[in-house]
Design a protein around this motif. Structure first.
Motif, PDB file in Angstrom:
ATOM      1  N   ARG A 113      53.105  -6.011 -33.654  1.00  0.00           N
ATOM      2  CA  ARG A 113      53.216  -5.006 -32.535  1.00  0.00           C
ATOM      3  C   ARG A 113      54.605  -4.600 -32.223  1.00  0.00           C
ATOM      4  O   ARG A 113      55.369  -5.457 -31.756  1.00  0.00           O
ATOM      5  CB  ARG A 113      52.440  -5.405 -31.524  1.00  0.00           C
ATOM      6  N   PRO A 114      54.872  -3.100 -32.285  1.00  0.00           N
ATOM      7  CA  PRO A 114      56.207  -2.841 -31.587  1.00  0.00           C
ATOM      8  C   PRO A 114      56.436  -3.142 -30.549  1.00  0.00           C
ATOM      9  O   PRO A 114      55.400  -3.255 -29.643  1.00  0.00           O
ATOM     10  CB  PRO A 114      56.193  -1.178 -32.126  1.00  0.00           C
ATOM     11  N   GLY A 115      57.565  -3.336 -30.175  1.00  0.00           N
ATOM     12  CA  GLY A 115      58.205  -3.561 -28.737  1.00  0.00           C
ATOM     13  C   GLY A 115      58.076  -2.242 -28.034  1.00  0.00           C
ATOM     14  O   GLY A 115      57.459  -1.265 -28.251  1.00  0.00           O
ATOM     15  N   GLY A 116      58.729  -2.172 -26.844  1.00  0.00           N
ATOM     16  CA  GLY A 116      58.705  -1.167 -25.977  1.00  0.00           C
ATOM     17  C   GLY A 116      57.534  -1.313 -24.785  1.00  0.00           C
ATOM     18  O   GLY A 116      57.022  -2.175 -24.619  1.00  0.00           O
ATOM     19  N   ASP A 117      57.085   0.144 -24.565  1.00  0.00           N
ATOM     20  CA  ASP A 117      55.825   0.129 -23.596  1.00  0.00           C
ATOM     21  C   ASP A 117      54.854   0.085 -24.314  1.00  0.00           C
ATOM     22  O   ASP A 117      54.008   0.858 -24.684  1.00  0.00           O
ATOM     23  CB  ASP A 117      56.024   1.358 -22.949  1.00  0.00           C
ATOM     24  N   THR A 118      54.137  -1.418 -24.383  1.00  0.00           N
ATOM     25  CA  THR A 118      52.922  -1.712 -25.402  1.00  0.00           C
ATOM     26  C   THR A 118      51.754  -0.992 -24.580  1.00  0.00           C
ATOM     27  O   THR A 118      50.868  -0.573 -25.250  1.00  0.00           O
ATOM     28  CB  THR A 118      52.833  -3.149 -25.771  1.00  0.00           C
ATOM     29  N   ALA A 119      51.777  -0.930 -23.339  1.00  0.00           N
ATOM     30  CA  ALA A 119      50.461  -0.674 -22.654  1.00  0.00           C
ATOM     31  C   ALA A 119      50.417   0.927 -22.848  1.00  0.00           C
ATOM     32  O   ALA A 119      49.233   1.369 -23.104  1.00  0.00           O
ATOM     33  CB  ALA A 119      50.629  -0.853 -20.942  1.00  0.00           C
ATOM     34  N   LEU A 120      51.584   1.521 -22.776  1.00  0.00           N
ATOM     35  CA  LEU A 120      51.470   3.017 -23.020  1.00  0.00           C
ATOM     36  C   LEU A 120      50.898   3.478 -24.386  1.00  0.00           C
ATOM     37  O   LEU A 120      50.281   4.352 -24.950  1.00  0.00           O
ATOM     38  CB  LEU A 120      52.687   3.525 -22.745  1.00  0.00           C
ATOM     39  N   TYR A 147      45.862  10.803 -14.622  1.00  0.00           N
ATOM     40  CA  TYR A 147      44.855   9.973 -14.066  1.00  0.00           C
ATOM     41  C   TYR A 147      45.378   8.331 -14.124  1.00  0.00           C
ATOM     42  O   TYR A 147      45.519   7.839 -13.258  1.00  0.00           O
ATOM     43  CB  TYR A 147      43.702   9.967 -14.546  1.00  0.00           C
ATOM     44  N   ARG A 148      45.811   8.080 -15.491  1.00  0.00           N
ATOM     45  CA  ARG A 148      46.519   6.841 -15.774  1.00  0.00           C
ATOM     46  C   ARG A 148      47.565   6.584 -15.001  1.00  0.00           C
ATOM     47  O   ARG A 148      47.876   5.504 -14.227  1.00  0.00           O
ATOM     48  CB  ARG A 148      46.649   6.818 -17.188  1.00  0.00           C
ATOM     49  N   ASP A 149      48.546   7.391 -14.872  1.00  0.00           N
ATOM     50  CA  ASP A 149      49.818   7.389 -13.952  1.00  0.00           C
ATOM     51  C   ASP A 149      49.620   7.197 -12.508  1.00  0.00           C
ATOM     52  O   ASP A 149      49.967   6.219 -11.929  1.00  0.00           O
ATOM     53  CB  ASP A 149      50.608   8.700 -14.200  1.00  0.00           C
ATOM     54  N   ASP A 178      45.946  -2.323 -17.563  1.00  0.00           N
ATOM     55  CA  ASP A 178      46.465  -2.944 -18.773  1.00  0.00           C
ATOM     56  C   ASP A 178      48.024  -2.860 -18.282  1.00  0.00           C
ATOM     57  O   ASP A 178      48.892  -3.621 -18.877  1.00  0.00           O
ATOM     58  CB  ASP A 178      46.219  -2.366 -19.912  1.00  0.00           C
ATOM     59  N   THR A 179      48.634  -1.941 -17.566  1.00  0.00           N
ATOM     60  CA  THR A 179      50.079  -1.607 -17.103  1.00  0.00           C
ATOM     61  C   THR A 179      50.408  -2.815 -16.655  1.00  0.00           C
ATOM     62  O   THR A 179      51.610  -3.286 -16.467  1.00  0.00           O
ATOM     63  CB  THR A 179      50.297  -0.524 -16.411  1.00  0.00           C
ATOM     64  N   GLN A 180      49.579  -3.796 -16.085  1.00  0.00           N
ATOM     65  CA  GLN A 180      49.924  -4.832 -15.066  1.00  0.00           C
ATOM     66  C   GLN A 180      49.938  -6.169 -16.010  1.00  0.00           C
ATOM     67  O   GLN A 180      50.302  -7.250 -15.291  1.00  0.00           O
ATOM     68  CB  GLN A 180      49.046  -5.197 -14.043  1.00  0.00           C
ATOM     69  N   GLY A 234      44.199   4.564 -28.027  1.00  0.00           N
ATOM     70  CA  GLY A 234      42.848   4.957 -27.338  1.00  0.00           C
ATOM     71  C   GLY A 234      42.404   6.283 -27.245  1.00  0.00           C
ATOM     72  O   GLY A 234      41.358   6.727 -27.279  1.00  0.00           O
ATOM     73  N   LEU A 235      43.351   7.132 -26.255  1.00  0.00           N
ATOM     74  CA  LEU A 235      43.043   8.313 -25.842  1.00  0.00           C
ATOM     75  C   LEU A 235      42.913   9.230 -27.299  1.00  0.00           C
ATOM     76  O   LEU A 235      41.808  10.099 -27.120  1.00  0.00           O
ATOM     77  CB  LEU A 235      44.131   8.904 -25.234  1.00  0.00           C
ATOM     78  N   GLN A 236      43.640   9.026 -28.284  1.00  0.00           N
ATOM     79  CA  GLN A 236      43.282   9.950 -29.613  1.00  0.00           C
ATOM     80  C   GLN A 236      42.010   9.600 -29.991  1.00  0.00           C
ATOM     81  O   GLN A 236      41.449  10.427 -30.574  1.00  0.00           O
ATOM     82  CB  GLN A 236      44.764   9.670 -30.360  1.00  0.00           C
TER      83      GLN A 236
END
Length: 238
Positions: A200-207, A110-112, A173-175, A213-215
């Motif tokens: 906060r670690p780098g990379g895909d922070t939105a993911l 759904y998110r994707d 949030d991906t935007q 949140g999902l967990q």
């Protein structure tokens, strides 16, 4: 006539130009799929207020009246857009995997889907599902899966809405820009916030935020679904 005299060529009667067949063309200029695709592009470029029937007709290079042979009104177009996106959401895990794993798989798909079309999130949030076959089929699969897993009927839709609210926010949030949480020259006034943002670690922070949140959401739902946790339900003996 002498034998050496030239013979004038005989004139053939001219044939009339072929007439254009009457009736509708074999390949219609407009289709619901074509209207939907153009509406998606308009929504992504101009937002919901920029999608009007006149603007849609101009984009398709037709008269506005031509649209009404295929769609009833703007709301009908929005419903088609919603259904088009929702057709790509995978809910096949329900009835196959445990309810919480199926819910997680559905939430990720759904998110994707809406991360690819973030401008359509407001459409999804307010458009009724009536006459949207893919959307209704998705909700039926999810609702049937939760019901079969023991969720009481009065909570099923609330679970769906809770997951959707989180998912659609995560799609937006991906935007967000990478420096959205950088306090800049206000860092000294918010040291805890600034330190947390820097840690906060780098990379895909939105993911990463989505997975946290999902967990958390699934953990809460498992607790709610535990025997005796639902109000009015008697605790079952294991």
């Amino acid at each position: 006539m002498r034998q050496d005299e030239p013979v004038a060529p005989s004139r053939q009667p001219s044939r009339p130009a072929p007439r254009r067949p009457r009736g509708r063309p074999s390949n219609p200029l407009l289709t619901v799929d074509g209207i939907t695709a153009a509406a998606v592009r308009l929504l992504e470029e101009r937002g919901q207020d920029g999608l009007t029937m006149a603007a849609l007709a101009r984009r398709l290079d037709v008269a506005p009246s031509a649209l009404y042979n295929h769609v009833a009104d703007k709301q009908d177009v929005l419903r088609a857009v919603q259904d088009h996106v929702n057709a790509g959401i995978d809910c096949s895990a329900f009835g196959v995997l445990p309810w919480d794993e199926a819910l997680a798989a559905w939430a990720r798909s759904y998110r994707d889907a809406y991360a690819r079309h973030p401008a359509l999130v407001p459409v999804m949030a307010v458009t009724p599902v009536r006459s949207a076959p893919h959307t209704v089929a998705m909700y039926e699969r999810v609702s049937a899966g939760l019901t079969a897993a023991g969720w009481p009927g009065h909570l099923v839709t609330n679970v769906v809405v809770a997951v959707e609210s989180f998912v659609l926010g995560s799609a937006l949030d991906t935007q967000a820009p990478e420096d959205i949480f950088d306090p800049g020259d206000l860092a000294a006034a918010a040291p805890a916030f600034d330190a947390a943002n820097r840690a906060r670690p780098g990379g895909d922070t939105a993911l990463a935020a989505f997975e946290v949140g999902l967990q958390a959401l699934l953990t809460g739902l498992r607790v709610l679904r535990a025997p005796g946790s639902v109000p009015g339900e008697e605790r079952r003996t294991p």
